[in-house]
Design a protein around this motif. Structure first.
Motif, PDB file in Angstrom:
ATOM      1  N   TYR A  16     -50.125  35.922 -16.601  1.00 62.45           N
ATOM      2  CA  TYR A  16     -49.414  36.698 -17.625  1.00 62.45           C
ATOM      3  C   TYR A  16     -48.698  35.742 -18.584  1.00 62.45           C
ATOM      4  CZ  TYR A  16     -46.167  40.440 -19.192  1.00 62.45           C
ATOM      5  OH  TYR A  16     -45.417  41.339 -19.901  1.00 62.45           O
ATOM      6  N   SER A  17     -47.505  35.265 -18.219  1.00 63.21           N
ATOM      7  CA  SER A  17     -46.770  34.396 -19.146  1.00 63.21           C
ATOM      8  C   SER A  17     -47.501  33.065 -19.353  1.00 63.21           C
ATOM      9  CB  SER A  17     -45.353  34.160 -18.631  1.00 63.21           C
ATOM     10  OG  SER A  17     -45.377  33.680 -17.310  1.00 63.21           O
ATOM     11  N   GLY A  18     -48.191  32.573 -18.299  1.00 62.60           N
ATOM     12  CA  GLY A  18     -48.873  31.271 -18.398  1.00 62.60           C
ATOM     13  C   GLY A  18     -49.905  31.235 -19.508  1.00 62.60           C
ATOM     14  N   PRO A 124     -34.021  38.744  -1.392  1.00 66.89           N
ATOM     15  CA  PRO A 124     -34.887  37.567  -1.193  1.00 66.89           C
ATOM     16  C   PRO A 124     -35.460  36.991  -2.481  1.00 66.89           C
ATOM     17  CG  PRO A 124     -35.379  39.260   0.437  1.00 66.89           C
ATOM     18  CD  PRO A 124     -34.388  39.862  -0.509  1.00 66.89           C
ATOM     19  N   TYR A 125     -35.858  37.827  -3.435  1.00 69.13           N
ATOM     20  CA  TYR A 125     -36.439  37.322  -4.694  1.00 69.13           C
ATOM     21  C   TYR A 125     -35.400  36.493  -5.447  1.00 69.13           C
ATOM     22  CZ  TYR A 125     -39.150  37.704  -9.134  1.00 69.13           C
ATOM     23  OH  TYR A 125     -39.859  37.453 -10.281  1.00 69.13           O
ATOM     24  N   PHE A 126     -34.209  37.063  -5.630  1.00 69.60           N
ATOM     25  CA  PHE A 126     -33.160  36.391  -6.397  1.00 69.60           C
ATOM     26  C   PHE A 126     -32.606  35.188  -5.623  1.00 69.60           C
ATOM     27  CE2 PHE A 126     -33.609  40.526  -8.220  1.00 69.60           C
ATOM     28  CZ  PHE A 126     -33.336  40.380  -9.567  1.00 69.60           C
ATOM     29  N   GLY A 128     -34.348  33.316  -3.433  1.00 74.90           N
ATOM     30  CA  GLY A 128     -35.353  32.242  -3.497  1.00 74.90           C
ATOM     31  C   GLY A 128     -35.300  31.526  -4.842  1.00 74.90           C
ATOM     32  N   LYS A 129     -35.176  32.296  -5.909  1.00 79.54           N
ATOM     33  CA  LYS A 129     -35.097  31.686  -7.238  1.00 79.54           C
ATOM     34  C   LYS A 129     -33.840  30.815  -7.364  1.00 79.54           C
ATOM     35  CE  LYS A 129     -38.490  33.523  -9.858  1.00 79.54           C
ATOM     36  NZ  LYS A 129     -39.456  32.707 -10.601  1.00 79.54           N
ATOM     37  N   GLY A 130     -32.732  31.278  -6.749  1.00 83.26           N
ATOM     38  CA  GLY A 130     -31.484  30.507  -6.803  1.00 83.26           C
ATOM     39  C   GLY A 130     -31.611  29.201  -6.019  1.00 83.26           C
TER      40      GLY A 130
HETATM   41  N1  LIG Z   1     -42.993  39.666 -14.923  1.00 75.99           N
HETATM   42  C1  LIG Z   1     -41.679  39.891 -15.075  1.00 75.99           C
HETATM   43  O1  LIG Z   1     -41.227  40.947 -15.552  1.00 75.99           O
HETATM   44  C2  LIG Z   1     -40.708  38.792 -14.680  1.00 75.99           C
HETATM   45  C3  LIG Z   1     -39.329  39.033 -14.787  1.00 75.99           C
HETATM   46  C4  LIG Z   1     -38.438  38.014 -14.481  1.00 75.99           C
HETATM   47  C5  LIG Z   1     -38.913  36.775 -14.063  1.00 75.99           C
HETATM   48  N2  LIG Z   1     -40.250  36.584 -13.955  1.00 75.99           N
HETATM   49  C6  LIG Z   1     -40.737  35.283 -13.522  1.00 75.99           C
HETATM   50  O2  LIG Z   1     -41.619  34.779 -14.516  1.00 75.99           O
HETATM   51  C7  LIG Z   1     -42.595  33.944 -13.898  1.00 75.99           C
HETATM   52  C8  LIG Z   1     -43.955  34.315 -14.402  1.00 75.99           C
HETATM   53  O3  LIG Z   1     -44.207  35.666 -14.137  1.00 75.99           O
HETATM   54  P1  LIG Z   1     -45.623  36.264 -14.504  1.00 75.99           P
HETATM   55  O4  LIG Z   1     -45.460  37.733 -14.378  1.00 75.99           O
HETATM   56  O5  LIG Z   1     -46.082  35.645 -15.768  1.00 75.99           O
HETATM   57  O6  LIG Z   1     -46.486  35.730 -13.259  1.00 75.99           O
HETATM   58  P2  LIG Z   1     -48.060  35.755 -12.938  1.00 75.99           P
HETATM   59  O7  LIG Z   1     -48.856  35.376 -14.135  1.00 75.99           O
HETATM   60  O8  LIG Z   1     -48.399  37.021 -12.248  1.00 75.99           O
HETATM   61  O9  LIG Z   1     -48.154  34.593 -11.837  1.00 75.99           O
HETATM   62  C9  LIG Z   1     -47.667  33.300 -12.127  1.00 75.99           C
HETATM   63  C10 LIG Z   1     -48.215  32.290 -11.139  1.00 75.99           C
HETATM   64  O10 LIG Z   1     -47.809  32.644  -9.807  1.00 75.99           O
HETATM   65  C11 LIG Z   1     -48.963  32.771  -8.984  1.00 75.99           C
HETATM   66  N3  LIG Z   1     -48.783  33.938  -8.113  1.00 75.99           N
HETATM   67  C12 LIG Z   1     -48.254  35.137  -8.477  1.00 75.99           C
HETATM   68  N4  LIG Z   1     -48.232  35.976  -7.417  1.00 75.99           N
HETATM   69  C13 LIG Z   1     -48.789  35.284  -6.392  1.00 75.99           C
HETATM   70  C14 LIG Z   1     -49.083  35.609  -5.038  1.00 75.99           C
HETATM   71  N5  LIG Z   1     -48.756  36.791  -4.519  1.00 75.99           N
HETATM   72  N6  LIG Z   1     -49.683  34.681  -4.280  1.00 75.99           N
HETATM   73  C15 LIG Z   1     -49.999  33.461  -4.787  1.00 75.99           C
HETATM   74  N7  LIG Z   1     -49.743  33.092  -6.059  1.00 75.99           N
HETATM   75  C16 LIG Z   1     -49.143  33.991  -6.844  1.00 75.99           C
HETATM   76  C17 LIG Z   1     -50.153  32.968  -9.905  1.00 75.99           C
HETATM   77  O11 LIG Z   1     -51.292  32.422  -9.243  1.00 75.99           O
HETATM   78  P3  LIG Z   1     -52.770  32.398  -9.887  1.00 75.99           P
HETATM   79  O12 LIG Z   1     -52.751  31.267 -10.871  1.00 75.99           O
HETATM   80  O13 LIG Z   1     -53.630  32.156  -8.725  1.00 75.99           O
HETATM   81  O14 LIG Z   1     -52.975  33.744 -10.524  1.00 75.99           O
HETATM   82  C18 LIG Z   1     -49.737  32.183 -11.122  1.00 75.99           C
HETATM   83  O15 LIG Z   1     -50.081  30.833 -10.958  1.00 75.99           O
HETATM   84  C19 LIG Z   1     -42.424  34.107 -12.393  1.00 75.99           C
HETATM   85  O16 LIG Z   1     -41.753  32.985 -11.918  1.00 75.99           O
HETATM   86  C20 LIG Z   1     -41.564  35.350 -12.254  1.00 75.99           C
HETATM   87  O17 LIG Z   1     -40.743  35.263 -11.121  1.00 75.99           O
HETATM   88  C21 LIG Z   1     -41.157  37.553 -14.242  1.00 75.99           C
END
Ligand SMILES: NC(=O)c1ccc[n+]([C@@H]2O[C@H](COP(=O)([O-])OP(=O)(O)OC[C@H]3O[C@@H](n4cnc5c(N)ncnc54)[C@H](OP(=O)(O)O)[C@@H]3O)[C@@H](O)[C@H]2O)c1
Length: 305
Positions: A16-18, A124-126, A128-130
């Motif tokens: 997603y963000s990546g 746990p989510y918050f 772990g991030k902390g």
């Molecule tokens: N989405 C939101 O609303 C939100 C809100 C606040 C903070 N964040 C933070 O923003 C960051 C990016 O979020 P995103 O939504 O863009 O993430 P994402 O694209 O779904 O995943 C980001 C990365 O984490 C890996 N990953 C995700 N879930 C996994 C699982 N269950 N097992 C193994 N690997 C996993 C993915 O692996 P692959 O490369 O294999 O796909 C990818 O490399 C995260 O750190 C999240 O905590 C997100």
């Protein structure tokens, strides 16, 4: 091709963000390598992005895959525990990544956290991030910690699935009184912030939050109004809402909402007390995307298959 391009690492460039971070880095002339748990998935960037596996269990190989990079952008995290991938394990994985980056001579580590990340949090989510934020502060590598509240964009799950539900059902079960607030940030604004943070030199910590704050009730009503639907909000105790979404998740073969997410919402952890840092209004984005929003259900588990 110019071999002198600066190498940047993005974890999860096909996610997603990546994906948005990677687009921006490529547009700035960087060379990008992604680390992913799905190295064999189709690569939407073609030969513009190199692919390597995470290698969390092999720190030397992990460090090798980071060698030569100036900056790491880390999106890696899990939404919920599944099998042996617990939050503690995910914390260890990120710590291994940070340590490997330092050993590989990476100059800067840009990390996505979350608003109100705290090692003292009971969630746990918050928590772990902390713990990761504390580790990064003491890791001996220049860093940026960027904390989004809740991210919205075309690939979003939560807002899309609220819209999906609003399109189909006249009732929406809201955990608690629904007056807790959230401050969404657009995924493209977040990516801009991250890539700009990658160019800075000082250690920085910033929340990534948009210009609008909604109560959960307002958010559902705004989505319903945008889609031209009438919706009745049914306020239920959080435990009932969790039981309801768990049951619904069973039917949809997904995890719709977790206990952490309900508690994070209801404890007002998804807003910032700092000024807004991102320009895009969710309400305007919803209006622009009303035709497609919530037409299909977005499944977290299908995404992870
Ligand atoms: N989405 C939101 O609303 C939100 C809100 C606040 C903070 N964040 C933070 O923003 C960051 C990016 O979020 P995103 O939504 O863009 O993430 P994402 O694209 O779904 O995943 C980001 C990365 O984490 C890996 N990953 C995700 N879930 C996994 C699982 N269950 N097992 C193994 N690997 C996993 C993915 O692996 P692959 O490369 O294999 O796909 C990818 O490399 C995260 O750190 C999240 O905590 C997100």
């Amino acid at each position: 091709m110019d071999d002198n391009r600066e190498l940047n690492i993005v974890t999860g460039a096909f996610g997603y963000s990546g994906k948005y971070i990677t687009e921006r880095l490529l547009a700035r002339g960087m060379k990008v390598r992604t680390l992913t748990g799905h190295p064999n998935h189709p690569n939407p960037f073609g030969d513009k992005v190199e692919v390597a596996p995470f290698n969390f269990d092999n720190p030397d190989a992990l460090a090798e895959s980071l060698r030569g990079a100036t900056t790491v952008y880390n999106t890696y995290w899990i939404r919920f525990e599944r099998g042996d991938l617990t939050f503690n394990r995910a914390v260890r994985n990120v710590e291994t990544l940070i340590d490997a980056a330092r050993r590989a001579g990476v100059r800067r580590f840009v990390h996505i956290s979350i608003t109100y990340a705290s090692a003292d949090s009971p969630l746990p989510y918050f928590h772990g991030k902390g713990v990761i934020e504390n580790f990064l502060r003491g890791a001996g590598i220049a860093h940026a910690i960027i904390r989004p509240a809740i991210i919205f964009g075309p690939e979003d799950i939560l807002i899309n699935n609220i819209a999906w539900s609003v399109r189909r059902f006249p009732l929406f079960a809201v955990p608690g009184d629904g007056e807790y607030r959230l401050q969404p940030v657009f995924v493209e604004d977040l990516a801009d912030m991250l890539v700009n943070a990658g160019q800075e030199v000082e250690n920085i910590e910033r929340d990534a939050v948009g210009p609008e704050i909604f109560s959960f009730n307002q958010l559902i009503r705004t989505i319903a109004r945008t889609l031209g639907r009438r919706i009745h909000l049914l306020h239920v105790p959080p435990t009932i809402a969790l039981a309801f979404t768990s049951l619904f998740g069973l039917v949809m073969h997904d995890v719709m909402l977790t206990r952490d997410e309900i508690q994070g919402l209801s404890h007002n952890l998804l807003i910032s007390h700092d000024p807004q840092t991102a320009p895009t209004h969710l309400s305007k984005w919803l209006a622009r995307n009303a035709a497609t929003l919530g037409v299909s259900y977005a499944s977290e588990l299908a995404k992870r298959a």
